[in-house]
Scaffold this motif. Structure first.
Motif, PDB file in Angstrom:
ATOM      1  N   GLN A  95       0.852  -1.189   0.000  1.00  0.00           N
ATOM      2  CA  GLN A  95       0.000   0.000   0.000  1.00  0.00           C
ATOM      3  C   GLN A  95       0.890   1.243   0.000  1.00  0.00           C
ATOM      4  O   GLN A  95       1.674   1.456   0.929  1.00  0.00           O
ATOM      5  CB  GLN A  95      -0.897   0.008   1.231  1.00  0.00           C
ATOM      6  N   PRO A  96       0.777   2.074  -1.032  1.00  0.00           N
ATOM      7  CA  PRO A  96       1.658   3.251  -1.143  1.00  0.00           C
ATOM      8  C   PRO A  96       1.590   4.182   0.058  1.00  0.00           C
ATOM      9  O   PRO A  96       2.599   4.744   0.474  1.00  0.00           O
ATOM     10  CB  PRO A  96       1.167   3.959  -2.413  1.00  0.00           C
ATOM     11  N   ARG A  97       0.411   4.342   0.644  1.00  0.00           N
ATOM     12  CA  ARG A  97       0.263   5.242   1.800  1.00  0.00           C
ATOM     13  C   ARG A  97       1.099   4.753   2.982  1.00  0.00           C
ATOM     14  O   ARG A  97       1.775   5.533   3.662  1.00  0.00           O
ATOM     15  CB  ARG A  97      -1.211   5.311   2.181  1.00  0.00           C
ATOM     16  N   ILE A  98       1.108   3.449   3.223  1.00  0.00           N
ATOM     17  CA  ILE A  98       1.893   2.860   4.321  1.00  0.00           C
ATOM     18  C   ILE A  98       3.378   3.033   4.049  1.00  0.00           C
ATOM     19  O   ILE A  98       4.158   3.371   4.955  1.00  0.00           O
ATOM     20  CB  ILE A  98       1.538   1.372   4.496  1.00  0.00           C
ATOM     21  N   VAL A  99       3.777   2.813   2.802  1.00  0.00           N
ATOM     22  CA  VAL A  99       5.197   2.926   2.441  1.00  0.00           C
ATOM     23  C   VAL A  99       5.689   4.354   2.646  1.00  0.00           C
ATOM     24  O   VAL A  99       6.793   4.574   3.161  1.00  0.00           O
ATOM     25  CB  VAL A  99       5.431   2.455   0.988  1.00  0.00           C
ATOM     26  N   VAL A 100       4.885   5.336   2.284  1.00  0.00           N
ATOM     27  CA  VAL A 100       5.278   6.744   2.467  1.00  0.00           C
ATOM     28  C   VAL A 100       5.492   7.037   3.944  1.00  0.00           C
ATOM     29  O   VAL A 100       6.504   7.640   4.338  1.00  0.00           O
ATOM     30  CB  VAL A 100       4.211   7.684   1.857  1.00  0.00           C
ATOM     31  N   TRP A 101       4.570   6.596   4.791  1.00  0.00           N
ATOM     32  CA  TRP A 101       4.719   6.849   6.226  1.00  0.00           C
ATOM     33  C   TRP A 101       5.897   6.079   6.820  1.00  0.00           C
ATOM     34  O   TRP A 101       6.612   6.590   7.680  1.00  0.00           O
ATOM     35  CB  TRP A 101       3.419   6.537   6.967  1.00  0.00           C
TER      36      TRP A 101
END
Length: 125
Positions: A95-101
């Motif tokens: 999930q891109p959102r998790i990776v960014v965080w």
């Protein structure tokens, strides 16, 4: 003295480049004594744990085999647990959102470590 260090670094570069070109030949512990030393150190650390659990008045081999079996079983359980956690984490890390965080958190930790290193003072020798 400076010339000596330059020659030593040149020699290290030359021998490491030879190793890159000849990766196909097998490497033996006789040619790399530090690997053999590490293997001995690993065995010493492994057997250093056991004496406190052994009874000197009983035969040692069965006790040693039992403790080794327990150690191997615990290692297997921990590795299987790591594998199961990695499988679950794989879904989250897609999930891109998790990776960014996650990148922000890890980056912040590295910045904090860098700032902590800047604050260290050298001790005069």
């Amino acid at each position: 003295m400076r010339n000596f260090h330059a020659k030593r670094h040149a020699h290290n570069l030359l021998t490491s480049s030879r190793g890159w070109r000849h990766q196909s030949r097998p490497r033996h512990h006789a040619r790399h004594p530090q690997r053999r030393g590490r293997r001995i150190a690993d065995r010493a650390a492994f057997t250093a744990l056991f004496p406190q659990f052994l009874n000197a008045h009983e035969p040692l081999l069965p006790q040693f085999l039992i403790l080794t079996g327990i150690f191997m079983a615990m290692s297997l359980v921990s590795l299987l647990t790591y594998g199961a956690l990695a499988r679950r984490a794989r879904g989250l890390l897609r999930q891109p959102r998790i990776v960014v965080w996650l990148n922000r958190v890890v980056g912040s930790i590295f910045v904090a470590f860098g700032l902590a290193l800047l604050r260290l003072k050298r001790v005069a020798a």
